[in-house]
Scaffold this motif. Structure first.
Motif, short mmCIF file in Angstrom:
data_model
loop_
_atom_site.label_atom_id
_atom_site.label_comp_id
_atom_site.label_asym_id
_atom_site.label_seq_id
_atom_site.Cartn_x
_atom_site.Cartn_y
_atom_site.Cartn_z
N ASP A 263 0.88 -1.17 0.00
CA ASP A 263 0.00 0.00 0.00
C ASP A 263 0.91 1.21 0.00
N ASP A 265 1.66 4.98 -0.27
CA ASP A 265 1.03 6.28 -0.09
C ASP A 265 2.07 7.35 -0.41
N LEU A 269 -2.25 10.44 -0.36
CA LEU A 269 -2.54 9.13 -0.94
C LEU A 269 -3.66 9.15 -1.97
N ASP A 272 -2.75 8.95 -5.90
CA ASP A 272 -1.89 7.87 -6.39
C ASP A 272 -2.47 7.17 -7.61
N ASP A 419 -6.37 5.87 -3.44
CA ASP A 419 -5.48 5.13 -2.55
C ASP A 419 -5.29 3.73 -3.11
#
Length: 576
Positions: A263, A265, A269, A272, A419
């Motif tokens: 994940d 970030d 975030l 992204d 995100d």
């Protein structure tokens, strides 16, 4: 065999890139140690704060990366003092006969199925004092405390350098000179900081996000390492997962898929985007423009697969490699191949077709490159991407999501900033009892002049990590002229080709100590025979052979020397 050769002669390092590449890479000994910042392990030994160069990456003994608090410090992976990674880990799925199982460490998706230690029939014994993180550093005292503590790590499955070839790890200063010598044991010291642990999927079924999934006896022997370096390696953290089937449920799991999950970030975030690059066997996350935290040039985060899982093919001419570092050498496994990245996917925290996997089946669907509903993500109808630059969407491989080039607005591009959770997958492979399978990736962060140039910069660094891997993670760069081979060889020897990378020709040198039949063969990345350079009787002597690849595509190739008494294989890179 390679390890014995390395003890007798100075190893030939791969010339990793062009002269410019080498100039950028060389940091000089004067930088060593200056780039290590305050980090360290907590009092309990179950978490560590890796703080080296431009990267901060906390981790724990359960296999969670980044999303870890060490003695109250901030959680997450940070680059230039700003967050780039919320959490890192993996997903894993396989079959026990016809029954599918899935588990993993993907904390943002609430998947945390592993506990510290080895699999012991699912007895929760995470308080065993041996089940902690083991840390060794290049600056540690030889044969000192960290080297002695590594004995417990070896008992739990860690690698070590066996200097005296007795099969036992016993780090002893035999001649009392206070320095390590090649005939003395040492830990599996890969980087300036190396962190090792073992954890297993013993979390009780009632506590798992995937209900109705019992433990299956998987042990993860994890190594994380980094280098104190002012250039490319200063933007990289390496991760190796050695996946072991402890045999507590089944002797064999087949159709296994592994996904390096993260994940990322990048500052804010919600801006992204994600993409993939099959030439680098990589997935990445970048920003859609300037970022409120990083400013006009937010970085790009890449997970690049350096070594895929080994899978047997039954063809004795196929070769797989297990790269272990400059001290342990490279294992060559005949009749097998290293699988490439077989798919790349990314998903969001909540979405009907591209959200968190809610069960065993949805996790496996992602691992094989599909939506969690089990469908291919069609580039022609993708709600989160568009195909640009005149590329026919019907010609794009749907297994590698958003595989276009955002810097050129060409190919399949992600256009829905959010995100993002990314996963680079490899499979299928087999897990036999007590036969670990090693997978190696590079975490790469690149920061350029703007959000798109950061992609270019990150890919450049990721390409370097592949060359560094080809060089067996050896920082020493020498030329072939540095190797001294006597005019009458006493041993068989196959040297690294020079130059390497090359375009379009390179020289391969080898030695044979006695007359006999000699074969020198070139293979491609899939193990297919490309060219036979030598296939004849040769008298004792040293030989040079030129390989011209002008009629072949650029990429990774292997060359193998075969005699009645000797066989060795090395890699080379052809770059047009």
């Amino acid at each position: 065999m390679l390890l014995h050769i390395l003890r007798r002669i100075k190893p030939v390092a791969v010339i990793l890139v062009s002269l410019l590449f080498l100039a950028l890479y060389s940091s000089g000994d004067e930088n060593k140690g200056k780039l290590n910042k305050p980090g360290g392990i907590n009092a309990e030994g179950d978490s560590y704060f890796l703080n080296i160069n431009r990267i901060e990456l906390p981790l724990n003994s359960r296999g969670i990366l980044a999303n870890v608090s060490v003695d109250g410090r901030r959680e997450g992976g940070f680059f230039d003092d700003k967050e780039f990674l919320f959490s890192g880990g993996f997903m894993l799925s396989g079959k026990n006969a016809d029954t599918v199982w899935s588990n993993g460490n993907a904390s943002s998706s609430q998947i945390e199925d592993y506990l510290p230690g080895i699999a012991q029939g699912f007895i929760d014994d995470e308080n065993d004092p041996r089940f902690h993180l083991y840390v060794v550093k290049s600056g540690d005292e030889p044969f000192g405390e960290s080297w002695q503590e590594w004995k417990d790590a070896v008992d739990l499955g860690a690698y070590f350098y066996d200097g005296d070839d007795d099969g036992i790890y016993n780090p002893t200063d035999k001649n009392g000179d206070g320095v390590w010598n090649p005939d003395e044991d040492m830990p599996d010291l890969l980087g300036d900081e190396t962190v090792w642990c073992v954890y297993n999927d013993a979390l009780d079924e009632s506590l798992r996000f995937f209900w109705h999934q019992d433990p299956v006896g998987i042990e993860m022997r994890q190594t994380v390492w980094a280098y104190a370096d002012s250039n490319y390696l200063g933007n990289v953290v390496f991760v190796r997962w050695s996946i072991n089937n402890a045999g507590t449920v089944a002797d064999v799991f087949d159709s296994v898929y592994f996904g390096a999950w993260a994940d990322a970030d990048i500052g804010n975030l919600n801006g992204d985007l994600s993409g993939s690059d099959t030439t680098l066997m990589a997935g990445y996350t970048y920003n859609d423009g300037p970022d409120s935290e990083y400013g006009v040039n937010p970085p790009c985060f890449i997970i690049s697969l350096l070594q895929g899982a080994k899978e047997e093919t039954g063809n004795p001419e196929d070769m797989a490699f297990n790269v272990k570092g400059p001290n342990l050498g490279i294992d060559t496994i005949f009749g097998a191949v290293n699988l490439p990245m077989t798919s790349f996917i990314h998903y969001m925290s909540s979405h009907p077709t591209q959200g968190n996997p809610d069960n065993i089946t949805q996790a496996r669907n992602y691992l094989v490159g599909k939506t969690h509903q089990g469908e291919f993500n069609d580039p022609c109808t993708d709600a989160f991407g568009v195909v640009l630059g005149g590329v026919d969407c019907n010609t794009i491989n749907p297994l590698f999501w958003h595989s276009g080039d955002p810097t050129a607005d060409k190919g399949w591009i992600n256009i829905a900033p959010f995100d993002q959770y990314q996963m680079s997958n490899v499979g299928p492979f087999t897990l036999e009892k007590d036969k670990p399978v090693d997978i190696i990736v590079a975490y790469v962060v690149g920061r350029g002049t703007d959000h798109l140039n950061s992609i270019t910069k990150a890919k450049e660094i990721a390409e370097f990590t592949h060359f560094f891997y080809q060089n067996n993670f050896d920082e020493n760069v020498v030329s072939v002229e540095d190797i001294n081979i006597s005019s009458i060889p006493n041993d068989y020897n196959l040297l690294q080709n020079f130059p390497n990378p090359f375009n379009p020709a390179t020289t391969i040198e080898f030695s044979v100590p006695k007359p006999g039949k000699v074969k020198l063969i070139v293979f491609d990345l899939l193990g297919r025979e490309v060219e036979i350079l030598v296939n004849e009787e040769k008298p004792q002597g040293n030989y040079k052979v030129t390989f011209n690849a002008s009629s072949f595509p650029s990429g990774v190739y292997f060359y193998q020397l075969i005699t009645e008494h000797y066989s060795d294989t090395k890699k080379m890179i052809y770059l047009k």
